[in-house]
Design an enzyme around this catalytic site. Structure first.
Site, PDB file in Angstrom:
ATOM      1  N   LYS A   1       0.846  -1.195   0.000  1.00  0.00           N
ATOM      2  CA  LYS A   1       0.000   0.000   0.000  1.00  0.00           C
ATOM      3  C   LYS A   1       0.884   1.249   0.000  1.00  0.00           C
ATOM      4  CE  LYS A   1      -3.903   2.003   2.592  1.00  0.00           C
ATOM      5  NZ  LYS A   1      -4.738   1.868   3.818  1.00  0.00           N
TER       6      LYS A   1
ATOM      7  N   SER B   1      -9.726   2.377   2.923  1.00  0.00           N
ATOM      8  CA  SER B   1      -8.862   3.082   2.010  1.00  0.00           C
ATOM      9  C   SER B   1      -7.964   2.174   1.173  1.00  0.00           C
ATOM     10  CB  SER B   1      -7.984   4.054   2.789  1.00  0.00           C
ATOM     11  OG  SER B   1      -7.123   3.352   3.670  1.00  0.00           O
TER      12      SER B   1
ATOM     13  N   SER C   1      -9.693  -0.192   7.010  1.00  0.00           N
ATOM     14  CA  SER C   1      -9.171  -0.092   5.641  1.00  0.00           C
ATOM     15  C   SER C   1      -8.506  -1.343   5.086  1.00  0.00           C
ATOM     16  CB  SER C   1      -8.184   1.063   5.540  1.00  0.00           C
ATOM     17  OG  SER C   1      -8.904   2.261   5.507  1.00  0.00           O
TER      18      SER C   1
HETATM   19  N1  GLN Z   1     -12.742   4.311   6.185  1.00  0.00           N
HETATM   20  C1  GLN Z   1     -12.199   4.757   7.438  1.00  0.00           C
HETATM   21  C2  GLN Z   1     -11.885   6.222   7.371  1.00  0.00           C
HETATM   22  O1  GLN Z   1     -12.177   6.818   6.415  1.00  0.00           O
HETATM   23  C3  GLN Z   1     -11.006   3.942   7.799  1.00  0.00           C
HETATM   24  C4  GLN Z   1      -9.776   4.363   7.136  1.00  0.00           C
HETATM   25  C5  GLN Z   1      -8.623   3.506   7.483  1.00  0.00           C
HETATM   26  O2  GLN Z   1      -8.766   2.459   8.114  1.00  0.00           O
HETATM   27  N2  GLN Z   1      -7.459   3.952   7.096  1.00  0.00           N
HETATM   28  O3  GLN Z   1     -11.385   6.783   8.269  1.00  0.00           O
END
Ligand code: GLN
Length: 524
Positions: A94, A169, A193
């Site tokens: 990532k 994400s 994410s």
């Molecule tokens: N979707 C969540 C957010 O927008 C989690 C993001 C993540 O785990 N990096 O914060």
């Protein structure tokens, strides 16, 4: 299809564990495997309707590492013996995790073209295991989002349906693994994410216990919640990768001193008899898609038949978890992102008119370099932390965090492992929730509690929803440091489900996941 391309087709579909076995047996070389994945990336990732899982492809270096592994194996002897089990098995990383020799963008314009002078600890560990790094995967800018649409470099598409989101994400890592562009990937999970993209792409994703995998070199979003973890196609592969990246790191002040129990052995245990599995009352039912709910119930039945004891637990404070998260996370992010000031890293934008003060350079850089979602969260975070509001917002959120932790403590008195759907819905359409931040945030309702409490969570495919034929994720949660339990239960559930489906879920994916060429894409 030529014989050669059929062989490559077979190669990219192997699990990492099976590929590792073939490499050791000399049936295939690391260069062949790496090249097969690079070819797959070249075929399906680019173009207007490509998956767009990769922001950077690291072909030359990946092939060099693969060639090195092949040479060591060919020479035999002690060095070959000492090769890591996963040596020669490629992996994608990532693009929030820093790497020497490749750009790191965090999905943001503000870091466009930036190269890290050091490797993240997890990357050092991949290198030590001689795993070829295929490239860097797409993400929502600074990991803020649930759909990968907030990337400054265009959205990633879900290989099950190219008009749908791959989750976020870490949609790039999940889509890369689902589309057979990589056997393994690394993700980061601050609120879901790794697990939510796993759920909507039919892959496996694990958020390890907080502190069990070093965060050194993961660009910080919310430091008290962030955790790096595996993204794979099988539970065993996640255990194998988790074991490579885990363990103490003196460069991460929150790193746990002692190692976790043997995760690979746990994945191979093969029984759940007598294990108490707790359904979290608050994390299913109302608000969850019907097809998600039925696949969830099916998994419960299978676990029961396999000898697990299914109990119900209540975690009443989980209803406040999302609200608390969206105060704590932006608060920490607003502080972490202050370092992107147009001076130290990446982009620098000069104001068009004088005076050329440092404040004005900073403002122009941040205005141009950050996207809307990142700005929204910085504003939210600085507000929550401001004098006069600190106690009311940040302070209250921290109290809720303690209550969520206590709910977990109480639940783990009654159950060894907890279970819920990973996400309330299957993959939604690209663009569907982009203008509605609250609807977007709701995707994380089932994943966020684990981050607030620091406990580990694993998402595995639970089948396809009847109404749309899209993957549903099942989430398992265990007490802190008991990650092994996730692999034990996850592997059993996976094998029961695969017996039912007659093979891995991804084998049922239409279009990209099974096609191997761009033909079906162009035909659309
Ligand atoms: N979707 C969540 C957010 O927008 C989690 C993001 C993540 O785990 N990096 O914060």
């Amino acid at each position: 299809m030529t014989e050669q391309s059929t062989a490559a087709e077979g190669l990219i579909r192997l699990s990492a564990a099976d590929l590792a076995e073939k490499l050791r047996a000399g049936e295939v070389t690391a260069v062949e495997a790496t090249q097969a994945y690079l070819d797959r990336i070249a075929t399906v990732d680019g173009g207007e309707r490509g998956v767009n899982a990769f922001l950077h492809v690291n072909a030359e270096e990946a092939l060099a590492v693969a060639a090195e592994v092949d040479a060591i194996r060919a020479a035999g002897g002690a060095e070959a013996e000492a090769l890591h089990y996963l040596a020669g098995v490629p992996i994608a990383v990532k693009d929030l995790i820093v790497t020497i020799g490749q750009p790191t963008t965090a999905g943001s314009k503000i870091l466009e073209g930036w190269h890290s002078p050091y490797d993240a600890t997890v990357v050092e560990r991949l290198r030590a295991a001689k795993m070829p790094i295929l490239g860097k995967t797409n993400l929502d800018e600074f990991a803020m989002g649930s759909s990968t649409e907030h990337s400054a470099y265009g959205p990633t598409r879900n290989p099950w349906d190219l008009d749908r989101i791959p989750g976020g994400s870490g949609g790039g890592s999940a889509a890369a693994v689902a589309a057979f562009e990589a056997p393994l990937a690394l993700g980061t999970d601050t609120g879901g994410s790794i697990r939510q993209p796993g759920a909507v792409t039919g892959t496996v994703g694990v958020k390890p216990t907080y502190g069990s995998v070093s965060r050194y070199g993961a660009i910080a979003m919310a430091s008290s919640l962030d955790q790096i973890g595996p993204v794979t196609r099988t539970v065993l592969d996640s255990a194998l990768l988790h074991q490579v990246i885990g363990g103490h790191d003196p460069r991460d002040s929150t790193s746990l001193p002692e190692p976790l129990a043997d995760l690979v052995a746990a994945a191979k245990t093969g029984n759940v008899e007598g294990l108490r599995i707790g359904i979290i009352k608050e994390l299913h039912g109302e608000g969850y898609q019907a097809g998600v709910e039925s696949r969830f119930n099916e998994s419960l039945e299978l676990l029961k038949e396999a000898g697990a004891e299914i109990v119900e637990v209540s975690c009443p404070n989980f209803q406040y978890a999302l609200g608390a998260y969206y105060l704590i996370m932006p608060s920490e992010a607003s502080s972490n992102l202050a370092k992107f000031d147009g001076v130290r890293f990446g982009l620098r934008v000069l104001p068009t008119d004088p005076p050329l003060t440092i404040e004005r350079v900073m403002a122009a850089t941040r205005a141009a370099g950050f996207g809307d979602e990142v700005k929204r969260r910085i504003i939210l975070g600085t507000y929550a932390l401001s004098a006069g509001y600190y106690d009311a917002y940040y302070g209250s959120a921290q109290k809720v965090r303690t209550l969520v932790q206590r709910d977990f403590d109480a639940a783990f008195e009654l159950a060894d492992v907890l279970i819920s759907p990973t996400a309330p819905t299957t993959a939604f359409k690209l663009g569907e929730k982009l203008d509605d931040p609250l609807a977007m945030y709701l995707n994380d309702v089932a994943t966020i509690p684990a981050n607030l409490a620091g406990v580990p969570g694993l998402s595995l495919p639970g089948g396809l929803a009847d109404e749309d034929g899209l993957p549903v994720g099942i989430q398992l949660l265990a007490p802190a440091r008991e990650d092994a339990r996730l692999y034990r239960v996850g592997a059993v559930l996976e094998s029961l489900l695969e017996a039912k489906w007659g093979g891995p879920l991804l084998a049922q994916a239409p279009e990209l996941a099974t096609s191997g060429t761009l033909e079906t894409q162009e035909a659309k």
